[in-house]
Write a protein that holds these residues in place. Sequence first.
Motif, PDB file in Angstrom:
ATOM      1  N   GLN A   1      12.143 -18.926   6.438  1.00  0.00           N
ATOM      2  CA  GLN A   1      12.946 -20.142   6.387  1.00  0.00           C
ATOM      3  C   GLN A   1      13.655 -20.427   7.706  1.00  0.00           C
ATOM      4  O   GLN A   1      13.536 -21.512   8.269  1.00  0.00           O
ATOM      5  CB  GLN A   1      13.966 -20.036   5.252  1.00  0.00           C
ATOM      6  N   VAL A   2      14.391 -19.467   8.214  1.00  0.00           N
ATOM      7  CA  VAL A   2      15.223 -19.676   9.394  1.00  0.00           C
ATOM      8  C   VAL A   2      14.397 -19.877  10.664  1.00  0.00           C
ATOM      9  O   VAL A   2      14.725 -20.709  11.503  1.00  0.00           O
ATOM     10  CB  VAL A   2      16.217 -18.499   9.578  1.00  0.00           C
ATOM     11  N   LEU A   3      13.301 -19.132  10.799  1.00  0.00           N
ATOM     12  CA  LEU A   3      12.498 -19.202  12.017  1.00  0.00           C
ATOM     13  C   LEU A   3      11.323 -20.178  11.902  1.00  0.00           C
ATOM     14  O   LEU A   3      10.545 -20.315  12.833  1.00  0.00           O
ATOM     15  CB  LEU A   3      11.986 -17.808  12.390  1.00  0.00           C
TER      16      LEU A   3
ATOM     17  N   LEU B   1      18.236 -21.734  16.864  1.00  0.00           N
ATOM     18  CA  LEU B   1      17.286 -20.671  16.653  1.00  0.00           C
ATOM     19  C   LEU B   1      17.560 -19.894  15.386  1.00  0.00           C
ATOM     20  O   LEU B   1      16.667 -19.566  14.636  1.00  0.00           O
ATOM     21  CB  LEU B   1      17.279 -19.712  17.857  1.00  0.00           C
ATOM     22  N   LEU B   2      18.773 -19.514  15.159  1.00  0.00           N
ATOM     23  CA  LEU B   2      19.115 -18.714  13.979  1.00  0.00           C
ATOM     24  C   LEU B   2      20.307 -19.333  13.280  1.00  0.00           C
ATOM     25  O   LEU B   2      21.159 -19.899  13.836  1.00  0.00           O
ATOM     26  CB  LEU B   2      19.454 -17.279  14.368  1.00  0.00           C
TER      27      LEU B   2
ATOM     28  N   GLU C   1      21.283  -9.368  12.492  1.00  0.00           N
ATOM     29  CA  GLU C   1      21.732  -9.168  11.114  1.00  0.00           C
ATOM     30  C   GLU C   1      22.033 -10.480  10.405  1.00  0.00           C
ATOM     31  O   GLU C   1      22.607 -10.493   9.332  1.00  0.00           O
ATOM     32  CB  GLU C   1      22.921  -8.208  11.047  1.00  0.00           C
ATOM     33  N   ARG C   2      21.620 -11.603  11.001  1.00  0.00           N
ATOM     34  CA  ARG C   2      21.736 -12.888  10.316  1.00  0.00           C
ATOM     35  C   ARG C   2      20.486 -13.154   9.495  1.00  0.00           C
ATOM     36  O   ARG C   2      20.496 -13.992   8.618  1.00  0.00           O
ATOM     37  CB  ARG C   2      21.954 -14.008  11.325  1.00  0.00           C
TER      38      ARG C   2
ATOM     39  N   LEU D   1      15.351  -5.822   1.996  1.00  0.00           N
ATOM     40  CA  LEU D   1      16.014  -6.127   3.257  1.00  0.00           C
ATOM     41  C   LEU D   1      15.329  -5.367   4.378  1.00  0.00           C
ATOM     42  O   LEU D   1      14.704  -4.335   4.155  1.00  0.00           O
ATOM     43  CB  LEU D   1      17.488  -5.732   3.187  1.00  0.00           C
ATOM     44  N   LEU D   2      15.479  -5.874   5.576  1.00  0.00           N
ATOM     45  CA  LEU D   2      14.924  -5.217   6.752  1.00  0.00           C
ATOM     46  C   LEU D   2      16.047  -4.810   7.683  1.00  0.00           C
ATOM     47  O   LEU D   2      17.033  -5.531   7.825  1.00  0.00           O
ATOM     48  CB  LEU D   2      13.971  -6.163   7.488  1.00  0.00           C
TER      49      LEU D   2
END
Length: 139
Positions: free
Chosen positions: A63-65, A138-139, A53-54, A97-98
Motif C-alpha cells: 500500500q505505502v510503496l 515516499l513513506l 519501522e513505519r 510483521l517484518l
Amino acid sequence: MSVKSEAENISHHCFAVRLRKLNRMVSRLYDDSFRPYGITIAQFNLLVAVGTERVTSPSQMVQVLSLEKSTVSRNIEKMIQKGWLKRESCTDKRSHLLRLTEKGSQLLSDVTPAWKNAQKEANKALGDASSILTNVPLL
C-alpha cells in the motif's frame, strides 16, 4: 496524422514513456552501485521501509510503496533467505510483521556510502529536474 508521426509525438512528449525510461536509467545507476553488496534498489527500498519501522508488514509495503503484492512477496522471501529480514508473529493470524535482522541493519549501514554516491550521480544526471521528486511522498 500517420501512425509513425503519432508514435514519434508520443515518444517525445509522453510523461509515462519518459518516466519509465528515466526509472530504468536511475534503477540501473543504483543497482550498479549496490551490486558489490548483493542487493538491488528494489530490495534496498524495502530494507529502508522496514528500517523506518513505519512499514512493518508486507501488506503495508504494498500500500505505502505502491508495489505489486507478488513483487513485495518475492523480494521479502529473498531478503529473509539472505538473513536481512525476519518475520514476527502478529496477533492477527493472517499476517505477520517484518523486522530488520542484525545482518540487515549492518547491510543498511554498509551500503549507505554507495547510496550516497548513487545519489550524487543521480543528481548530476537529473540536474534541477530532481527537485520535482521531493514533492512525492515516499513513506
